[in-house]
Scaffold this active site. Structure first.
Site, short mmCIF file in Angstrom:
data_model
loop_
_atom_site.label_atom_id
_atom_site.label_comp_id
_atom_site.label_asym_id
_atom_site.label_seq_id
_atom_site.Cartn_x
_atom_site.Cartn_y
_atom_site.Cartn_z
N HIS A 362 32.80 2.63 1.58
CA HIS A 362 33.86 3.57 1.21
C HIS A 362 35.21 2.89 1.05
O HIS A 362 36.01 3.24 0.19
CB HIS A 362 33.93 4.70 2.22
CG HIS A 362 32.86 5.70 1.98
ND1 HIS A 362 31.66 5.66 2.63
CD2 HIS A 362 32.80 6.72 1.10
CE1 HIS A 362 30.90 6.64 2.16
NE2 HIS A 362 31.56 7.30 1.25
N ARG A 469 38.11 13.61 -1.88
CA ARG A 469 37.46 13.26 -0.60
C ARG A 469 38.40 13.65 0.54
O ARG A 469 39.28 12.88 0.91
CB ARG A 469 37.19 11.76 -0.55
CG ARG A 469 36.11 11.25 -1.48
CD ARG A 469 35.92 9.75 -1.28
NE ARG A 469 34.68 9.27 -1.86
CZ ARG A 469 34.57 8.70 -3.06
NH1 ARG A 469 35.64 8.55 -3.82
NH2 ARG A 469 33.40 8.26 -3.49
N ARG A 505 35.87 18.39 -1.68
CA ARG A 505 34.64 18.25 -0.90
C ARG A 505 34.96 18.48 0.57
O ARG A 505 35.97 17.99 1.08
CB ARG A 505 34.06 16.85 -1.09
CG ARG A 505 32.80 16.64 -0.31
CD ARG A 505 32.16 15.33 -0.64
NE ARG A 505 32.91 14.22 -0.06
CZ ARG A 505 32.57 12.94 -0.27
NH1 ARG A 505 31.55 12.64 -1.03
NH2 ARG A 505 33.26 11.99 0.29
N GLU A 602 22.74 14.02 -3.26
CA GLU A 602 22.87 12.61 -2.88
C GLU A 602 21.78 12.18 -1.91
O GLU A 602 21.80 11.08 -1.39
CB GLU A 602 24.27 12.29 -2.35
CG GLU A 602 24.85 13.27 -1.37
CD GLU A 602 26.30 12.96 -0.98
OE1 GLU A 602 26.85 11.93 -1.39
OE2 GLU A 602 26.88 13.76 -0.24
N ASN A 625 26.33 7.23 -5.29
CA ASN A 625 26.45 6.14 -4.31
C ASN A 625 25.42 6.33 -3.20
O ASN A 625 24.66 5.43 -2.86
CB ASN A 625 27.84 6.12 -3.67
CG ASN A 625 28.93 6.03 -4.70
OD1 ASN A 625 28.71 5.50 -5.78
ND2 ASN A 625 30.10 6.55 -4.39
N ASP A 626 25.44 7.52 -2.62
CA ASP A 626 24.48 7.77 -1.55
C ASP A 626 23.07 7.92 -2.09
O ASP A 626 22.11 7.50 -1.46
CB ASP A 626 24.89 9.00 -0.74
CG ASP A 626 25.90 8.62 0.33
OD1 ASP A 626 25.67 7.63 1.03
OD2 ASP A 626 26.94 9.30 0.44
N ARG A 636 24.33 0.93 1.93
CA ARG A 636 25.38 0.60 0.95
C ARG A 636 26.49 -0.24 1.54
O ARG A 636 27.35 -0.77 0.84
CB ARG A 636 25.97 1.90 0.36
CG ARG A 636 26.64 2.78 1.37
CD ARG A 636 26.93 4.15 0.82
NE ARG A 636 28.25 4.26 0.22
CZ ARG A 636 28.80 5.42 -0.14
NH1 ARG A 636 28.13 6.56 0.01
NH2 ARG A 636 29.98 5.47 -0.68
N CYS A 673 29.76 12.11 -9.63
CA CYS A 673 31.03 11.62 -9.09
C CYS A 673 30.88 10.33 -8.30
O CYS A 673 31.80 9.89 -7.63
CB CYS A 673 31.68 12.70 -8.22
SG CYS A 673 30.66 13.19 -6.82
C1 PEP Z 1 28.51 9.49 -3.45
O1 PEP Z 1 27.79 9.35 -2.46
O2 PEP Z 1 28.20 9.12 -4.60
C2 PEP Z 1 29.85 10.08 -3.30
C3 PEP Z 1 30.60 10.36 -4.35
O3 PEP Z 1 30.30 10.26 -2.05
P1 PEP Z 1 30.87 9.11 -1.11
O4 PEP Z 1 30.94 7.83 -1.89
O5 PEP Z 1 32.19 9.55 -0.63
O6 PEP Z 1 29.85 9.05 -0.02
MG MG Z 2 28.27 10.39 -0.62
#
Ligand code: PEP
Ligand code: MG
Length: 753
Positions: A362, A469, A505, A602, A625-626, A636, A673
Site C-alpha cells: 500500500h 481510501r 470505500r 477482490e 491488487n488483492d 503482495r 480500481c
Molecule cells: C485493490 O485491492 O485492488 C484495491 C484497490 O484496494 P487496496 O489496494 O487498497 O487494497
Molecule cells: Mg484491496
C-alpha cells in the site's frame, strides 16, 4: 549442532565489522565440525574473481589479496553446480588448483558449500582436514543450513562495508544497491531514517563517537525503569498474588546485576548507540534463556524481552528530537508506513527506499499517487551507514545509488527533466475525452486517499474519484478519528469534486495497513481480520463512519459507498443492513438520497459469486491488487515473491472478464480500481472487457487516456481475444508491448525514453 548454529549466527550478527564477522565464522565452523581448516571465499562482482576473505587453518597473510578466477579450481565447480562438493581426497581431483603459499597441500578431505542469496552465488565456504575421509552427511547438512541462514546477513554486512568505503571522501566508484522499482521517477536527496518506536527488534545500528553521552542516557534509562517497576510493584502489592509479584523482584535483580549493564556498556564502547547496545545485550540473553532445557527457565526469555522494551521506552523518550527534514528528503527504513510519509512537511519528500515491501504494498501505491519515487525490497540497504547521506533513487529500475559522484548526479538530473517534459506534454490531453477512434467513451476516475490529492486529480482531468481510501485518515492519527473529524475530511473531498461522483470505500485496515493504536497480531494478516471483517465486528466504528459520510454528502449528492474484502453474499447483506439503519436514523435530519452501495471484488469467492453480488449491489468495483494476491496465492507485500505477482496472469484476466460479464448480465455498472487500471499496457484489454470506468492514480490518468485515444474498440477486442489465447503473463505483456510500440507509444513503456 543446533545450539552451535544459533551461537554462530549470533556471533556473526554482532561482530564489530565485516572482516571480524567472517573470521569469527571461519573459526566457529572449524571448531564445530572439529576439522582443521575453514576458509571463506567471496565473489568480487566487478572482477568476477573469488577473494579469500577469511581463513582459520590456511595462510591468513593471503586474506584479501588472494584472488581466484571464477572459472578455475574446485570453487568453479561448486559455483556452477550450486551444490556442495564433498571429496575424500581433493588433491587428486582433476580441477584441484595448487596455490603457492596457501598451505593447503597438507589437507585431503574437502567440503565446499556455495553461499547463495536470491539465486546468486555470493561465495563459497570450505572445510578441510588432513585425514582422507568424506565429511559425514550431518556435517554437510549443518554447513548448508548455516550458510542458508547466514547469506542475508553476509549480504547486509558486505553492503555496509561497501557503503562505508563509498562515503569516505576520495572514492569515485558509484555504489549501487538493487531493489524493486515501486514508484517511477528519479529522486535525488538526503536520507532520514525511520523505525517504529518501542520495538527492540526494529532498533537500527548507529555509530557514535560521544561515548559519555550515551552512557549517561543509558544509566538514566535504567534508573527510570527501576523506579517504574518499584512503583508498579507497590501499586499492585494488594491485588497481585505473591507468585506474580516475584516477577518484579526478578526484574529488579536483572537491573541491579552488573552483568546486564556491563554488557550494554561494552557494546557502547565499541561504538554503538545506547539503543542498539541494549538490543544486542537483550537478544543475547533471550537466546541463552531460549536454549535452556528447563521449561521454567526457557520461559524467562519473555521476561527479559519485556524488560528490554521497558528500558528502550525510556531511552527513546530521552532521545526524542524533532526530526529536521531536509528540503529533498528520502526516507529509508526496514519498512516505511503511510504515516511516515505523512509526517514529512509538505513539499519536502522526494522518495523512499526500504528493506521490506514490494511494488504492490500500500505504501508503494501511495507513493505513486503522491508522485514520489520509491524503491522497496532493497535487502542489503545498510541503514545504519546511511542516515543523512546523499542518495539517488532510480524508481524505474529499482536502483539506489549511495553518495553519487557529480557525473552520475548530472545524468540523473537529465532523466528527471525528461520525465517532467513527458508529463508536461501529456497535460494537453487534460480536457479531451477518453474516447476511442471509433467513438467509444470510458470514464476515467482517480484513486485518492490523502486530502492533498484533490487538486492534482482535478488538474489531470479525472471525471471523479473511483476509490477514496478512507483508511489513510485513520492511519495518520494516534487514535480513531471522531465522527465529526471524519465528516469534515469527507466533506472536503466531496465538495472538491462535486458534481463529479466520489466513491468512498469503508475502512480497509489489517493486512499491510496497521493502525498503531489498534494492533492486530496475527500469523496470516492477509487472511485474517481485515477490511469489512473488522467493520462487521465493530458496528459502532462502521456506523460512525457511514454517518460521517452521509452527513458530509448533505446537499452535494455525489457520494457512493464501497465495501472492501467482501467474500460472501451474507457479509454484503449484513453490511447493507447496518448502512440502512444509519440511513433511516438520518432521515430525521433530512439527509440526501440513499447513496449507491457498491461491492469490491477482490477475493476469488466473490468472482464466482459476482452475479449474486451484482444483483444486490448498485455497482461493482474490482480491486485487482488483492484479487491478484489471492488468486495467485502471493503476498503482495513480500519482496521474495514479488517476481510472481503479476496481474497479467491469464487467470487474473479471465477472472476480470468473468466479473464484468456478471455485472453486465445484472445491468450494473462495473469499474476497476486496482493498479492495473493505471497501467497503459492493460488499458486496451480492460476496454475490450467492457469496463464502464477505470480508476487509477492521478499520474497514470494521462497515460491511459493517450492509449485509449489512439485505438478503436474493435481493435481492442481483437487484442483481448489474442491475449487470452496466450498461456503466460510474460507472453501477454510482450504482445501488448509490441502493440503499443507499433502505434508509436513506446515512450509510455520506457519512461526514460
Ligand atoms: C485493490 O485491492 O485492488 C484495491 C484497490 O484496494 P487496496 O489496494 O487498497 O487494497
Ligand atoms: Mg484491496
Amino acid at each position: 549442532m543446533h545450539k552451535s548454529l544459533r551461537r554462530i549466527i549470533d556471533e556473526v550478527e554482532n561482530a564489530v565489522d565485516f572482516p571480524t564477522a567472517l573470521a569469527t565464522l571461519a573459526r566457529s565452523v572449524r571448531e564445530t565440525l572439529e576439522t582443521e581448516a575453514c576458509s571463506i571465499f567471496l565473489l568480487d562482482f566487478r572482477t568476477q574473481e573469488y577473494v579469500l576473505s577469511a581463513t582459520d587453518g590456511l595462510n591468513t597473510a593471503l586474506v584479501g589479496t588472494l584472488h581466484v578466477k571464477s572459472d578455475q579450481g574446485l570453487l568453479s565447480i561448486i559455483a556452477d553446480t550450486e551444490k556442495p562438493l564433498n571429496l575424500e581426497d581433493a588433491p587428486t581431483h582433476p580441477n584441484y588448483l595448487t596455490i603457492p603459499d596457501l598451505g593447503e597441500e597438507i589437507y585431503h578431505a574437502f567440503l565446499g558449500v556455495p553461499i547463495i542469496y536470491n539465486r546468486q552465488v555470493l561465495g563459497v565456504i570450505i572445510a578441510e582436514q588432513r585425514q582422507r575421509r568424506r565429511y559425514a552427511e550431518e556435517e554437510e547438512a549443518f554447513l548448508v543450513t548455516l550458510v542458508t541462514q547466514l547469506a542475508p546477513i553476509i549480504v547486509q554486512a558486505e553492503a555496509k562495508e561497501m557503503v562505508a568505503e563509498q562515503i569516505e571522501p576520495g572514492k569515485h566508484d558509484d555504489t549501487v544497491l538493487l531493489g524493486i522499482p515501486s514508484a517511477p521517477g528519479v529522486a535525488i536527496g538526503e536520507t532520514v531514517m525511520v523505525y517504529p518506536a518501542a520495538d527492540l527488534e526494529a532498533v537500527p545500528d548507529k555509530e557514535i563517537t560521544d561515548f559519555d553521552a550515551e552512557i549517561t542516557i543509558l544509566k538514566e534509562a535504567i534508573n527510570a525503569t527501576r523506579e517504574d517497576i518499584l512503583e508498579l510493584s507497590e501499586r499492585l502489592a494488594q491485588s497481585l498474588p505473591e507468585a506474580e509479584r516475584e516477577l518484579f523482584t526478578a526484574y529488579i535483580h536483572m537491573l541491579d546485576s552488573t552483568s546486564l549493564e556491563k554488557d550494554i556498556l561494552s557494546h557502547i564502547t565499541q561504538g554503538q548507540w545506547a539503543q542498539a547496545a541494549l538490543r544486542q545485550a537483550i537478544q543475547t540473553r533471550v537466546r541463552q534463556f531460549e536454549e535452556m532445557e528447563d521449561t521454567y527457565l526457557r520461559e524467562r526469555a519473555a521476561d527479559v524481552r519485556d524488560l528490554g522494551r521497558r528500558i528502550l521506552a525510556h531511552l527513546q523518550n530521552q532521545t526524542q528530537v524533532e526530526i529536521d527534514y531536509p528540503k529533498q528528503t528520502i526516507l529509508i527504513g526496514e519498512e516505511i508506513s503511510a504515516a511516515d510519509l505523512a509526517r514529512v512537511p509538505e513539499g519536502r519528500l522526494v522518495g523512499f527506499a526500504s528493506i521490506q515491501g514490494s511494488n504492490n504494498s500500500h505504501v508503494s501505491i501511495l507513493a505513486r499517487s503522491l508522485g514520489i519515487t520509491a524503491v522497496t525490497g532493497v535487502a542489503n540497504l545498510p541503514l545504519s551507514k546511511l542516515d543523512h547521506t546523499e542518495l539517488i533513487l532510480d524508481g524505474y529500475y529499482g536502483h539506489v545509488y549511495v553518495a553519487p559522484t557529480s557525473v552520475l548526479r548530472q545524468e540523473f538530473l537529465i532523466l528527471a527533466e525528461q520525465k517532467r517534459q513527458l508529463d508536461e506534454s501529456l497535460k494537453q490531453l487534460r480536457d479531451l475525452p477518453a474516447e476511442t477512434t471509433d467513438g467509444h467513451r470510458i470514464q476515467l476516475m482517480v484513486n485518492a486517499g490523502l486530502d492533498a490529492d484533490a487538486g492534482v486529480a482535478l488538474a489531470v482531468g479525472s471525471q471523479g474519484v473511483g476509490l477514496f481510501r478512507t483508511e489513510m485518515t485513520f492511519m495518520t492519527r494516534d487514535r480513531f478519528p471522531s465522527e465529526e473529524e471524519q465528516r469534515i475530511i469527507y466533506r472536503q473531498i466531496l465538495s472538491a469534486f462535486a458534481p463529479r461522483p466520489v466513491i468512498m470505500r469503508t475502512l480497509d485496515v489489517g493486512g499491510d495497513k496497521p493502525l498503531s493504536y489498534f494492533p492486530i497480531e496475527e500469523k496470516n494478516p492477509f487472511l485474517g481480520w481485515r477490511g469489512i471483517r473488522i467493520s462487521l465486528t465493530h458496528p459502532e466504528l462502521f456506523q460512525a463512519q457511514i454517518r460521517a459520510m452521509m452527513r458530509a454528502n448533505r446537499g452535494l449528492n455525489n457520494l457512493s459507498i464501497l465495501l472492501p474484502m467482501i467474500s460472501s453474499v451474507d457479509e454484503f447483506a449484513e453490511a447493507k443492513a447496518l448502512i440502512d439503519e444509519v440511513y433511516d436514523e438520518l432521515q430525521a435530519e433530512k439527509c440526501t438520497p440513499r447513496p449507491p452501495l457498491g461491492v469490491m471484488i477482490e477475493v476469488p469467492s466473490a468472482v464466482y459469486q459476482a452475479r449474486a453480488l451484482a444483483r444486490q449491489a448498485d455497482f461493482i468495483s474490482i480491486g485487482s491488487n488483492d484479487l491478484t494476491q489471492y488468486l495467485l496465492a502471493v503476498d503482495r507485500n513480500n519482496s521474495r515473491v514479488s517476481g510472481i505477482y503479476d496481474a497479467f496472469h491469464p487467470a487474473v484476466l479471465r477472472a476480470l472478464k468473468q466479473t464484468v460479464r456478471a455485472a453486465r448480465l445484472e445491468k450494473k455498472p462495473v469499474s476497476i480500481c486496482g493498479e492495473l487500471a493505471g497501467d497503459p499496457l492493460a488499458t486496451l484489454l480492460l476496454l475490450a472487457m467492457g469496463f464502464d470506468s477505470l480508476s487509477a492514480s492521478a499520474s497514470n490518468i494521462p497515460r491511459v487516456k493517450w492509449v485509449i485515444r489512439r485505438f478503436s474498440k474493435e481493435r481492442a477486442k481483437t487484442l483481448l481475444r489474442e491475449a487470452l489465447q496466450l498461456e503466460t503473463a510474460s507472453k501477454i505483456r510482450e504482445h501488448m508491448e509490441a502493440t503499443l510500440e507499433q502505434a508509436g507509444l513506446g515512450g509510455l513503456l520506457h519512461a526514460r525514453r
